[in-house]
Design a protein around this motif. Structure first.
Motif, PDB file in Angstrom:
ATOM      1  N   VAL A 159      29.705  20.457  51.526  1.00 48.36           N
ATOM      2  CA  VAL A 159      29.524  21.521  50.534  1.00 48.36           C
ATOM      3  C   VAL A 159      28.026  21.714  50.304  1.00 48.36           C
ATOM      4  CG1 VAL A 159      30.056  22.311  48.206  1.00 48.36           C
ATOM      5  CG2 VAL A 159      31.696  20.877  49.436  1.00 48.36           C
ATOM      6  N   LEU A 160      27.567  22.971  50.369  1.00 47.21           N
ATOM      7  CA  LEU A 160      26.154  23.281  50.224  1.00 47.21           C
ATOM      8  C   LEU A 160      25.926  24.306  49.126  1.00 47.21           C
ATOM      9  CD1 LEU A 160      26.805  22.754  53.442  1.00 47.21           C
ATOM     10  CD2 LEU A 160      24.430  23.451  53.730  1.00 47.21           C
ATOM     11  N   LEU A 161      24.789  24.185  48.455  1.00 47.54           N
ATOM     12  CA  LEU A 161      24.338  25.182  47.497  1.00 47.54           C
ATOM     13  C   LEU A 161      22.977  25.678  47.964  1.00 47.54           C
ATOM     14  CD1 LEU A 161      25.031  26.487  44.668  1.00 47.54           C
ATOM     15  CD2 LEU A 161      23.427  24.812  43.715  1.00 47.54           C
ATOM     16  N   ALA A 170      22.736  32.321  43.543  1.00 48.17           N
ATOM     17  CA  ALA A 170      22.882  31.255  44.528  1.00 48.17           C
ATOM     18  C   ALA A 170      24.111  31.556  45.375  1.00 48.17           C
ATOM     19  CB  ALA A 170      23.025  29.888  43.847  1.00 48.17           C
ATOM     20  N   ALA A 171      24.327  30.711  46.367  1.00 47.91           N
ATOM     21  CA  ALA A 171      25.549  30.824  47.172  1.00 47.91           C
ATOM     22  C   ALA A 171      26.080  29.430  47.449  1.00 47.91           C
ATOM     23  CB  ALA A 171      25.286  31.564  48.477  1.00 47.91           C
ATOM     24  N   LEU A 172      27.375  29.311  47.411  1.00 42.23           N
ATOM     25  CA  LEU A 172      28.076  28.058  47.682  1.00 42.23           C
ATOM     26  C   LEU A 172      28.785  28.193  49.020  1.00 42.23           C
ATOM     27  CD1 LEU A 172      28.963  25.315  46.276  1.00 42.23           C
ATOM     28  CD2 LEU A 172      31.047  26.540  45.647  1.00 42.23           C
ATOM     29  N   SER A 173      28.744  27.125  49.827  1.00 41.67           N
ATOM     30  CA  SER A 173      29.452  27.196  51.112  1.00 41.67           C
ATOM     31  C   SER A 173      30.051  25.847  51.465  1.00 41.67           C
ATOM     32  CB  SER A 173      28.518  27.660  52.240  1.00 41.67           C
ATOM     33  OG  SER A 173      27.536  26.683  52.528  1.00 41.67           O
ATOM     34  N   VAL A 174      31.044  25.890  52.336  1.00 40.03           N
ATOM     35  CA  VAL A 174      31.616  24.682  52.939  1.00 40.03           C
ATOM     36  C   VAL A 174      31.464  24.800  54.443  1.00 40.03           C
ATOM     37  CG1 VAL A 174      33.247  24.197  51.083  1.00 40.03           C
ATOM     38  CG2 VAL A 174      33.938  25.712  52.950  1.00 40.03           C
ATOM     39  N   VAL A 201      36.682  27.833  48.280  1.00 41.51           N
ATOM     40  CA  VAL A 201      35.242  28.038  48.062  1.00 41.51           C
ATOM     41  C   VAL A 201      34.980  29.204  47.108  1.00 41.51           C
ATOM     42  CG1 VAL A 201      34.808  29.547  50.062  1.00 41.51           C
ATOM     43  CG2 VAL A 201      32.980  28.084  49.188  1.00 41.51           C
ATOM     44  N   THR A 202      35.773  30.271  47.195  1.00 39.44           N
ATOM     45  CA  THR A 202      35.569  31.390  46.267  1.00 39.44           C
ATOM     46  C   THR A 202      35.940  30.994  44.844  1.00 39.44           C
ATOM     47  OG1 THR A 202      37.751  32.283  46.862  1.00 39.44           O
ATOM     48  CG2 THR A 202      35.847  33.195  48.010  1.00 39.44           C
ATOM     49  N   ALA A 203      36.974  30.170  44.695  1.00 36.04           N
ATOM     50  CA  ALA A 203      37.355  29.706  43.360  1.00 36.04           C
ATOM     51  C   ALA A 203      36.270  28.810  42.768  1.00 36.04           C
ATOM     52  CB  ALA A 203      38.684  28.963  43.412  1.00 36.04           C
TER      53      ALA A 203
END
Length: 267
Positions: free
Chosen positions: A106-108, A221-225, A243-245
């Motif tokens: 998981v990345l921010l 920001a953006a969150l990703s897996v 990931v969207t939740a």
């Protein structure tokens, strides 16, 4: 008077002050009588409270005689609170929960110019990718988090950035963006609510990313897996929902109360 009674009285005053602030936030200006009606208090006590709030700078007299509006002091306080918000700190518990559920890295990421910088990373349990560690960056047209950041810029800024990414003098000379293809992909990202990276950074590795929005609906920001392609793309419906939740939950922690993502060409 007992201590408990004093505490209750103080809380009651704070509650009334909060009601006045809420009323003025909903209506640009109101008279003392109008505020009294809005908050359900006698005009006399409302007027006394307005005097106190005016002294604090939280309420100011409005240009219309006898009316009040939110004060500059309250606005500057709000700006200070907003500036102090630690997106990374708020995101970490959500990121840990996402990793536990998805079992993926998981990345921010934050945007910095034409690139996305990784500010936090939690490793998955199947593979460690060295492509995007903390403090590393990628151009905004490569990778799920970078694409999510780019897709959710305001339309005018987004178009300008896409043009810059296509200029080999401004980005990697061996990897300029294709304006037409990238523009179409960004539209698709806004439509579905998440970005997809399928081996465009590392062979065998895929990622899905979603934007994090603040209380004004602005992308911050953006969150990703990310993980092995078969664990991401082959389970895209499930993983994208996770990931969207999680991104929406972080946005909610930042005060965003609307629908996650910015759809349409004006986003």
């Amino acid at each position: 008077m007992a201590r408990g009674d004093a505490d209750d009285g103080g809380l009651e005053i704070l509650s009334k002050a909060g009601a006045i602030i809420d009323a003025l936030a909903a209506t640009p200006q109101l008279s003392a009588a109008g505020l009294a009606e809005a908050v359900g208090e006698p005009t006399s006590s409302t007027y006394r409270l307005l005097q106190s709030l005016t002294a604090l700078g939280w309420v100011d007299p409005a240009p219309t005689r006898g009316a009040y509006r939110l004060g500059l002091g309250l606005m500057s306080t709000g700006a200070s609170v907003e500036a102090s918000l630690d997106v990374r700190g708020l995101a970490l518990p959500r990121m840990r929960a996402l990793r536990a559920e998805a079992d993926l890295a998981v990345l921010l990421c934050y945007r910095k110019g034409l690139r996305a910088v990784c500010v936090e990373r939690l490793e998955g349990h199947d593979v460690t990718s060295v492509a995007m560690q903390v403090a590393d960056s990628l151009p905004l047209h490569r990778g799920a988090a970078p694409l999510a950041l780019l897709a959710h810029l305001p339309a005018g800024e987004r178009s300008a950035v896409v043009e810059q990414l296509a200029d080999p003098l401004l980005t990697r000379p061996d990897d300029p963006a294709d304006v037409e293809a990238l523009t179409a992909e960004l539209a698709a990202i806004r439509e579905r609510g998440y970005a997809r990276s399928d081996q465009d950074v590392t062979v065998g590795i895929a990622a899905l990313g979603s934007p994090v929005l603040n209380h004004r609906g602005e992308m911050v920001a953006a969150l990703s897996v990310s993980g092995l392609r078969e664990r991401v793309i082959d389970q895209e419906e499930h993983v994208s929902a996770l990931v969207t939740a999680a991104a929406a939950a972080i946005s909610g922690d930042l005060g965003h109360g609307g629908t996650q993502g910015i759809g349409g060409d004006d986003g």
